[in-house]
Motif scaffolding. Structure first.
Motif, short mmCIF file in Angstrom:
data_model
loop_
_atom_site.label_atom_id
_atom_site.label_comp_id
_atom_site.label_asym_id
_atom_site.label_seq_id
_atom_site.Cartn_x
_atom_site.Cartn_y
_atom_site.Cartn_z
N TYR A 1 0.89 -1.11 -0.10
CA TYR A 1 -0.12 -0.17 0.01
C TYR A 1 0.91 1.42 0.13
O TYR A 1 0.53 2.27 -0.78
CB TYR A 1 -1.05 0.09 1.15
N LYS A 2 1.91 1.22 0.72
CA LYS A 2 2.95 2.53 0.89
C LYS A 2 3.49 2.78 -0.53
O LYS A 2 3.62 3.78 -1.04
CB LYS A 2 4.11 2.20 1.67
N LEU A 3 3.67 1.53 -1.32
CA LEU A 3 4.15 1.66 -2.75
C LEU A 3 3.15 2.60 -3.76
O LEU A 3 3.44 3.39 -4.42
CB LEU A 3 4.41 0.47 -3.44
N TRP A 4 2.08 2.16 -3.41
CA TRP A 4 0.79 2.72 -4.37
C TRP A 4 0.72 4.13 -3.80
O TRP A 4 0.16 5.06 -4.57
CB TRP A 4 -0.44 1.90 -4.02
N ILE A 5 0.79 4.35 -2.45
CA ILE A 5 0.62 5.76 -2.12
C ILE A 5 1.51 6.61 -2.74
O ILE A 5 1.43 7.81 -3.11
CB ILE A 5 0.45 5.83 -0.52
N TRP A 6 2.87 6.22 -2.70
CA TRP A 6 3.98 6.99 -3.25
C TRP A 6 3.73 7.01 -4.80
O TRP A 6 4.09 8.14 -5.26
CB TRP A 6 5.43 6.50 -2.83
N LEU A 7 3.26 6.17 -5.48
CA LEU A 7 3.02 6.33 -6.81
C LEU A 7 2.20 7.33 -7.34
O LEU A 7 2.11 8.13 -8.12
CB LEU A 7 2.73 4.97 -7.53
N GLY A 8 1.16 7.29 -6.20
CA GLY A 8 -0.06 8.27 -6.55
C GLY A 8 0.45 10.00 -6.08
O GLY A 8 -0.18 10.74 -6.75
N VAL A 9 1.13 9.87 -5.33
CA VAL A 9 1.78 11.34 -5.00
C VAL A 9 2.75 11.88 -6.12
O VAL A 9 2.63 12.88 -6.54
CB VAL A 9 2.79 11.33 -3.72
N LEU A 10 3.57 10.79 -6.68
CA LEU A 10 4.58 11.11 -7.85
C LEU A 10 3.57 11.52 -9.13
O LEU A 10 4.04 12.50 -9.93
CB LEU A 10 5.41 9.96 -7.98
N ALA A 11 2.63 10.68 -9.34
CA ALA A 11 1.58 11.00 -10.50
C ALA A 11 1.02 12.37 -10.48
O ALA A 11 0.92 13.10 -11.35
CB ALA A 11 0.56 10.10 -10.39
#
Length: 195
Positions: A15-25
């Motif tokens: 989930y942390k990975l998806w959160i960081w990907l969302g922030v970068l996007a």
């Protein structure tokens, strides 16, 4: 009053990975929107050559080998004008700043007459009923070699051109011959006597 504590489960690594990907996007989208809003004002501060280099990569812009850039707004139909063909166009000319140097004006001329080189080149690309926008670098505008230098010699010229009529050179020659023949007759010739 008592407060009951509810234990929180730790966030899973995936989930942390998806959160960081969302922030970068979100950051990438924000950067793209900011760049899209500022690129045109930034380009307006470029010199003529820098602007033309930037502009040729914009959507819908086509560039000829000479450096003329144009956009087809309406394609028109029929043949393209050739040397000595007559055209009737409506033109409007502005600079990159938006300052008008040529008010909206109808023009008649024969292709091949002395004109701004880039303008003639652009008109030859058009068909009757076509509407184009031309961007002429200085070397194809008033800064052309051998041209008459003026305050627009180092400027990119932007023309909106609407081709209203195209008259083939053969038709023009025929009309001129008819005028010469009619012009050679005395006043009243060809009318019945007694009138």
């Amino acid at each position: 009053m008592s407060v009951t504590a509810v234990p929180l489960q730790p966030v899973k690594g995936s989930y942390k990975l998806w959160i960081w990907l969302g922030v970068l996007a979100a950051a990438a989208v924000a950067f793209a929107l900011a760049w899209g809003g500022t690129r045109t004002p930034v380009a307006s501060h470029l010199d003529a050559d820098g602007f033309m280099a930037w502009h040729k990569n914009q959507p819908g812009i086509q560039t000829t080998p000479s450096g003329l850039q144009y956009q087809v707004i309406e394609p028109g139909s029929g043949a393209n004008p050739a040397e000595q063909d007559g055209v009737v166009v409506e033109i409007h000319g502005v600079l990159r700043s938006g300052k008008e140097f040529q008010p909206k004006t109808p023009m008649r001329f024969q292709v091949g007459q002395p004109m701004i080189p880039g303008f003639t080149e652009g008109v030859k690309l058009m068909k009757k009923g076509a509407r184009y926008r031309f961007w002429l670098p200085p070397k194809l505008g008033y800064g052309a070699e051998g041209g008459q230098q003026n305050e627009l010699s180092d400027q990119v010229l932007i023309f909106d051109v609407n081709m209203q009529e195209l008259v083939p050179a053969a038709v023009i020659r025929q009309m001129m011959m008819q005028q010469q023949q009619q012009g050679g007759m005395p006043q009243g010739a060809g009318e019945p006597a007694g009138q």
